[in-house]
Design a protein around this motif. Structure first.
Motif, short mmCIF file in Angstrom:
data_model
loop_
_atom_site.label_atom_id
_atom_site.label_comp_id
_atom_site.label_asym_id
_atom_site.label_seq_id
_atom_site.Cartn_x
_atom_site.Cartn_y
_atom_site.Cartn_z
N PHE A 268 -7.88 0.01 2.85
CA PHE A 268 -7.71 -0.08 1.47
C PHE A 268 -8.31 -1.32 0.74
O PHE A 268 -8.02 -1.47 -0.48
N ALA A 269 -9.23 -1.96 1.46
CA ALA A 269 -9.64 -3.24 0.90
C ALA A 269 -10.46 -2.82 -0.19
O ALA A 269 -10.56 -3.58 -1.11
N PRO A 270 -11.41 -1.87 -0.10
CA PRO A 270 -12.08 -1.41 -1.29
C PRO A 270 -11.52 -1.18 -2.48
O PRO A 270 -11.80 -1.46 -3.80
N LEU A 271 -10.35 -0.41 -2.40
CA LEU A 271 -9.45 -0.18 -3.37
C LEU A 271 -8.88 -1.50 -4.12
O LEU A 271 -8.74 -1.78 -5.37
N ILE A 272 -8.48 -2.39 -3.48
CA ILE A 272 -8.05 -3.62 -3.83
C ILE A 272 -9.16 -4.51 -4.53
O ILE A 272 -8.92 -4.83 -5.50
N GLU A 273 -10.34 -4.38 -4.15
CA GLU A 273 -11.47 -5.16 -4.81
C GLU A 273 -11.80 -4.17 -6.02
O GLU A 273 -12.02 -4.76 -7.10
N LEU A 274 -11.51 -2.90 -5.94
CA LEU A 274 -11.95 -1.93 -7.11
C LEU A 274 -11.06 -2.27 -8.12
O LEU A 274 -11.35 -2.49 -9.39
N ARG A 275 -9.68 -2.60 -7.95
CA ARG A 275 -8.60 -2.99 -8.98
C ARG A 275 -8.95 -4.17 -9.62
O ARG A 275 -8.84 -4.33 -10.88
N ARG A 276 -9.56 -5.29 -8.82
CA ARG A 276 -9.87 -6.32 -9.49
C ARG A 276 -10.91 -6.33 -10.30
O ARG A 276 -10.96 -7.01 -11.28
N GLN A 277 -11.84 -5.53 -9.76
CA GLN A 277 -13.14 -5.40 -10.62
C GLN A 277 -13.06 -4.73 -11.90
O GLN A 277 -13.44 -4.99 -12.93
N ALA A 278 -12.01 -3.57 -11.81
CA ALA A 278 -11.49 -2.87 -13.03
C ALA A 278 -10.76 -3.76 -14.04
O ALA A 278 -11.18 -3.81 -15.29
N ILE A 279 -10.02 -4.59 -13.57
CA ILE A 279 -9.30 -5.48 -14.53
C ILE A 279 -10.20 -6.57 -15.15
O ILE A 279 -10.32 -6.60 -16.26
N PHE A 280 -11.16 -6.99 -14.23
CA PHE A 280 -12.35 -7.83 -14.94
C PHE A 280 -13.12 -7.21 -16.11
O PHE A 280 -13.40 -7.65 -17.08
N ALA A 281 -13.52 -5.70 -15.69
CA ALA A 281 -14.28 -4.65 -16.58
C ALA A 281 -13.50 -4.80 -17.69
O ALA A 281 -14.22 -4.67 -18.93
N ALA A 282 -12.00 -4.37 -17.74
CA ALA A 282 -11.43 -4.16 -19.01
C ALA A 282 -11.43 -5.50 -19.79
O ALA A 282 -11.10 -5.48 -21.17
N SER A 283 -11.18 -6.63 -19.08
CA SER A 283 -11.30 -7.80 -19.82
C SER A 283 -12.76 -7.83 -20.73
O SER A 283 -12.61 -8.58 -21.77
N VAL A 284 -13.73 -7.58 -20.11
CA VAL A 284 -14.85 -7.91 -20.67
C VAL A 284 -15.16 -6.94 -21.65
O VAL A 284 -15.63 -7.07 -22.92
#
Length: 772
Positions: A268-284
């Motif tokens: 589930f490492a890709p999902l963890i990374e995806l969650r991090r990227q999603a939060i970053f994308a939301a911030s942007v």
């Protein structure tokens, strides 16, 4: 207001993203498990296929035996050695007779006559069922390795089992499991194979092979399910408490279970990374939304309109950029200042762009290649100065013209297909010969499409280089290499080049004549694979000397075409200018014929050319060895010194030719009268000597001497006439327990006894008095 907009957008996007990821995570677990099980099923199918292939290969072995040879162990041994495909598939192949005794083996260096297969389940079951099987994993008594055994019975003419052929698969070093290891899940996941009883056959930890999977303390729910018949995937904790996704699949050909473990954290490492990227994308996204809100709000303000007017004035070429600096302390003032800075930077950037264009033009004009840009209408928009130098065409005159207008319709027709491909977005590379300005040139041409962000082709870049000199050099080198290959391929020796990794980089055609190996197949192969591990280990010290810069030559023995041959190998270091060794040239010659000639010359140097018996040199060597054996064993030996009575009279009356005939006949009678272990030698003229070993009694030595005297009395036939010839014999004995008598002393005593026989009237023998 901008901050509020940012917070609202950030909150909304974050909540939606987290909910979506939670749903995706729930479904992804099933996807990963199913995918892992599908990969595992492919691995299991591969293992089944390999087992069937090995079983089919083993079943064909008895078919290679000639009729009636099923009971001949030597035929089995020859059959094993004649099937290289079997050696490539199995670690070893052994044949046992019905009583379990090993009678043939593919690895002759591992053959141990004491090995007995009786009591081994795979052997006993094959005898009972009269068909092959796959054994449980076991530790080999021959190699000491963990193995799995495949068996194949060899039936005699009555249909009974005459032999059992057992082929072993090395569980540690066999490439049988290579593709399985390549299919391991993730970076830290792994695959393993166990029997239905839980005995490990394949595992990343080699020490666990042949041990039960539950030998380690703890409990694994997934393992217990698999041992009870479960197939598929499930989640479980291992004995260390770590979560993982487990998959199990049973083989069709045997009761083995192929299994895989994928750690949950890695899965589930890709999902963890995806969650991090999603939060970053939301911030942007929130930041962008806030900026848009800021622009909308401030656009309503009048000061912004005035700033807009000043900007418009500047765009029309009027005013000074300093008018943008209103010196206000609010947002409008900051925006004006920002416009001012941006405009100033743009002016600087334009200057830099112009300078960059000048540099690009200078680079293009000084490149030894034709460089051009052609638009979609096939018109030149840029050309460099090399057109003038290489083709004699003014580059400035080409601008705005089409290819047909500059070079003619024939040139355009030749390039039309390539140009169309470039305009479709394909990169084109071509090498061609061209006659330019009275010279034949070899050009390398590249057409590179100029594509917009949306994929539209605006034109293409053209670069053409004159590689005539490089091409000629390549052709010259290729011709040189061809000549070198032709020479080495016709040398009666193995010629090779070995790099520092001990990999072959070149091998001549002699490899095929001597070893059945295609030269092309040798490139990048480890030297150890070609020579074999044992031969490579013996060669390695010499090879290391060569890599240290030393010219090395050595002899060794190897089997070629079924014969044991003597080879001479020479290693020549390939030294660079700095003294380092890039590789080693190897030359191996067959010295067997030369060695045979040398041995023959050595033997000829110890043979009397007239009589064909041993000469003085060989006699001295044999006497020294015989006396040493007599002392070591404590047994007597005897030395007989004899000549032909009145031989000088024979020479004087009948001539030396007749004398030679007498000598040859005399030597033949002596050889026929002694034992096989005794040595007859001619010292010089008519002087002969005989070495008798293992003479226990004086009387036995006397009997041997009497037999020789009697044998010589029979008439000789010389020059067609009968002739009476006799001999006198002096006999000296050597007591093996005495260290006082020397080689020369023993000869002297025998010579003294000979003269005593002469004094006694000849045609007799005398035993040295010391022997009595």
């Amino acid at each position: 207001m901008t901050a509020v907009v940012i917070l609202l957008v950030l909150a909304a996007t974050t909540i939606v993203t987290i909910l979506a990821l939670m749903l995706a995570e729930r479904d992804m677990k099933a996807v990963i498990g199913s995918q892992q099980y599908a990969v595992l099923s492919s691995a299991a199918a591969y293992v089944d296929e390999q087992l069937e292939t090995k079983r089919a290969l083993l079943s064909t072995l008895p078919e290679g035996l000639p009729p009636g040879a099923q009971s001949d162990p030597s035929a089995l041994q020859a059959l094993l050695l004649a099937r290289p495909a079997v050696s490539a598939e199995f670690y070893n192949v052994v044949a046992f007779d019905r009583k379990g005794r090993m009678v043939a083996t593919l690895r002759s260096d591992s053959k141990e006559p004491s090995v007995d297969a009786t009591g081994r389940p795979y052997f006993d079951q094959t005898i009972r069922q009269r068909k092959g099987l796959i054994s449980a994993p076991l530790m080999s008594r021959l190699s000491g390795r963990p193995i799995v055994v495949m068996t194949q019975p060899v039936l005699d003419q009555q249909g009974e089992v005459a032999y059992v052929i057992a082929a072993s698969i090395d569980l540690q070093q066999s490439d049988f499991f290579g593709p399985i290891n390549a299919l391991k899940p993730g970076k830290t996941g792994f695959m393993f194979i166990m029997t239905a009883g839980g005995i490990l056959i394949h595992h990343p930890t080699q020490e666990r092979l042949l041990h039960h999977i539950n030998e380690r303390p703890g409990h694994n729910r997934a393992t217990e399910m698999a041992l009870n018949g479960f197939e598929g995937w499930t989640e479980a904790r291992n004995k260390d408490g770590s979560e993982g996704i487990y998959s199990y699949k049973r083989l069709k050909t045997t009761s083995w279970i192929v299994a895989a473990r994928f750690p949950t954290d890695e899965a589930f490492a890709p999902l963890i990374e995806l969650r991090r990227q999603a939060i970053f994308a939301a911030s942007v996204f929130a930041a962008v939304a806030g900026l848009l809100a800021w622009l909308v709000i401030h656009r309503l303000l009048a000061p912004l309109q005035r700033l807009h007017s000043r900007v418009a004035t500047l765009r029309q070429g009027g005013g000074d950029i300093a008018s943008l600096r209103s010196m206000r302390k609010d947002e409008i003032g900051e925006l004006g200042e920002a416009f001012y800075q941006l405009t100033a930077e743009r002016a600087v950037t334009q200057d830099r762009v112009l300078a960059s264009e000048r540099r690009s033009r200078m680079i293009a004009d000084n490149m030894p290649a034709l460089v051009a840009y052609i638009d979609c209408d096939l018109r030149y928009r840029f050309t460099n100065e090399h057109y003038q130098q290489l083709l004699g065409v003014d580059p400035a005159a080409m601008l705005g013209k089409t290819i047909s207008e500059v070079f003619g319709a024939d040139v355009y027709a030749h390039w039309k297909d390539r140009i169309d491909a470039a305009l479709r977005g394909e990169r084109v590379h071509e090498e061609r010969d061209s006659l330019e300005m009275g010279r034949m040139l070899h050009l390398m041409v590249d057409l590179v499409p100029d594509m917009d962000a949306d994929g539209t082709v605006q034109g293409f870049y053209l670069m053409s280089m004159d590689i005539t000199e490089r091409r000629n050099a390549e052709l010259t080198q290729a011709a040189s290499e061809k000549r070198l290959r032709l020479i080495t391929d016709h040398l009666p020796a193995l010629v090779a080049y070995i790099d520092r990794e001990y990999l072959l980089r070149f091998g001549n055609a002699t490899f095929k004549h001597w070893m059945g190996l295609e030269p092309a197949s040798l490139v990048a192969r480890p030297l150890a694979d070609v020579m074999g591990a044992t031969a490579f280990a013996k060669t390695l010290p010499h090879l290391e000397q060569a890599f240290s810069g030393v010219h090395v030559s050595f002899e060794h023995r190897a089997r070629l075409h079924g014969d044991l041959r003597t080879l001479e190998t020479t290693f020549v270091p390939d030294q660079r200018a700095d003294g380092s060794v890039a590789g080693v040239y190897s030359l191996t010659r067959d010295m067997s014929h030369i060695k045979a000639v040398e041995q023959q010359l050595i033997e000829l140097a110890r043979i009397d050319p007239l009589t064909g018996i041993a000469n003085r040199r060989k006699f001295e060597e044999v006497l020294q060895q015989a006396m040493a054996r007599s002392q070591r064993l404590g047994r007597r030996m005897a030395l007989a010194y004899l000549d032909i009575d009145n031989f000088k009279t024979i020479n004087d009356s009948l001539g030396h030719g007749a004398g030679d005939e007498v000598l040859k006949e005399f030597a033949g009678r002596l050889t026929g009268a002694v034992r096989v272990v005794d040595l007859v030698a001619r010292l010089a003229g008519d002087e002969f000597i005989i070495v008798f070993e293992n003479v226990d009694e004086v009387g036995e030595a006397a009997q041997l001497a009497a037999k020789i005297v009697a044998t010589v009395r029979d008439p000789f036939t010389v020059a067609g006439a009968a002739m009476q010839v006799t001999t006198s014999v002096g006999l000296a004995l050597f007591d093996g327990g005495s260290d006082n008598d020397t080689q020369s002393g023993l000869i002297a005593r025998a010579d003294h006894a000979l003269y005593a026989a002469k004094r006694n009237g000849r045609d007799c023998y005398v035993v040295d008095a010391q022997a009595v």
